[in-house]
Design an enzyme around this catalytic site. Structure first.
Site, short mmCIF file in Angstrom:
data_model
loop_
_atom_site.label_atom_id
_atom_site.label_comp_id
_atom_site.label_asym_id
_atom_site.label_seq_id
_atom_site.Cartn_x
_atom_site.Cartn_y
_atom_site.Cartn_z
CG ASN A 1 39.68 34.53 38.70
OD1 ASN A 1 39.05 34.78 37.82
ND2 ASN A 1 40.46 35.47 39.15
CG HIS B 1 38.60 37.45 35.51
ND1 HIS B 1 39.99 37.72 36.02
CD2 HIS B 1 38.56 37.29 34.37
CE1 HIS B 1 40.60 37.61 34.78
NE2 HIS B 1 39.69 37.13 33.89
CG ASP C 1 39.57 44.27 30.55
OD1 ASP C 1 40.03 44.24 29.31
OD2 ASP C 1 39.37 43.29 31.11
CD GLU D 1 40.72 39.20 39.03
OE1 GLU D 1 40.12 38.44 38.61
OE2 GLU D 1 42.11 39.42 38.62
#
Ligand code: PGA
Length: 243
Positions: free
Chosen positions: A136, A138, A67, A143
Site C-alpha cells: 500500500n 507504506h 518499528d 500507512e
C-alpha cells in the site's frame, strides 16, 4: 532518486551492502536505521558475510529500527526484536547497548516515542536508513492517510498490512493491530536512504512512489523530496515504471 534494477535479490543485497559498507567506513560512529521483513534479508546476509571475512565491524555502529508491533512480548517469535537478533545482531560484533528497537509494550507510549526521537537526535541523526515498501506504499508502518506523519508514534495498522503480515501468524486474529513506528519526519531526516523492493506485488506501490504525486495516500512518495535516495528494485517490482 537513483533507481537501479537487478536480476536477483542477492545482487540487490550486494549493492545495498556496498552502500552501507561505504557509510560504515566513512564515519567513526555510524548510525544505521534498520528495517525488518523479507526485503532486507539478502542485505543482512551480505553484511554478515563481510563481517565474517573481516571486511567490516559493527563495534562502533549504533542502530535504530523503524518499528515494532504493539502488544507482542519482546521475545515472541514474530517480534521485530527477535527478527533483528536472528537475522543480524546475533551474528555480528555489535554492542547490545548500541541496538535500539522501539518498545512495543511501554508503560507510557507517548513518553517512549518522544525519548526514541530524542535518542536518534542525540546520536547525531541517522546516516543511512534502510526501507522496504508495503503493497500500500507504506514505509516503516506509516500507512496511507491524509497527512504525512512526524516523530515516532503508535499507529493502527491497515487491513492491507494485517493481510500481508498474517503469513507469519497461526491465525489472522493473532496479527497485532497496532505498531510503534518512526514517523515520516524521522525517515526524511536520515542523510541517505535505501529503499528496496522486489516482486510484482510491490510494482504498483513502486510506480506510485516514483511517478505519482507526492501524497500521503502513498507515504513512500515523500522520498521524491529527499536529496539522497537509492531505489533498488528487481525487474518485477519495476515492471509498471514508464521508463
Ligand atoms: P516485506 O515488508 O519486506 O516483508 O515485503 C516490507 C514492508 O511492509 O515495509
Amino acid at each position: 532518486m537513483e533507481v537501479k534494477i537487478f536480476e536477483t535479490k542477492e545482487q540487490m543485497g550486494i549493492y545495498a551492502a556496498d552502500i552501507i559498507e561505504n557509510v560504515m567506513k566513512s564515519k567513526e560512529y555510524p548510525v544505521l536505521g534498520l528495517a525488518t521483513g523479507d526485503t532486507p534479508i539478502t542485505t543482512y546476509n551480505e553484511l554478515i558475510k563481510r563481517y565474517k571475512n573481516g571486511e567490516i565491524s559493527f563495534k562502533n555502529v549504533k542502530t535504530y529500527n523503524l518499528d515494532e508491533y504493539v502488544g507482542l512480548p519482546k521475545n515472541d517469535k514474530n517480534s521485530y526484536y527477535t527478527f533483528m537478533h536472528e537475522h543480524l545482531f546475533d551474528k555480528v560484533d555489535i554492542d547490545s547497548e548500541n541496538i535500539h528497537i522501539p518498545d512495543g509494550n511501554p508503560a507510557d507510549i507517548e513518553k517512549f516515542c518522544r525519548e526514541y526521537d530524542r535518542e536518534i537526535d542525540d546520536a547525531g541523526g541517522i546516516d543511512i536508513q534502510f526501507l522496504g515498501i508495503g503493497r500500500n506504499g507504506h514505509i516503516g508502518f506509516n500507512e496511507p492517510s491524509d497527512k504525512f506523519t512526524e516523530g515516532t508514534y503508535k499507529v493502527k495498522l491497515t487491513e492491507s498490512t494485517i493481510e500481508a503480515n498474517k503469513r507469519f501468524f497461526e491465525k489472522e486474529s493473532d496479527v497485532p493491530k497496532y505498531a510503534v513506528t518512526m514517523g515520516i519526519k524521522n525517515i526524511m531526516k536520515a542523510r541517505e536512504i535505501i529503499l528496496m523492493a522486489y516482486g510484482f506485488n510491490k510494482a504498483e506501490a513502486v510506480k506510485n512512489m516514483i511517478e505519482g504525486p507526492v501524497s500521503p495516500s502513498c507515504p513512500a512518495s515523500i522520498l521524491q523530496n529527499h536529496p539522497n535516495v537509492h531505489v533498488i528494485l528487481d525487474k518485477d517490482a519495476s515492471s509498471l515504471l514508464k521508463k
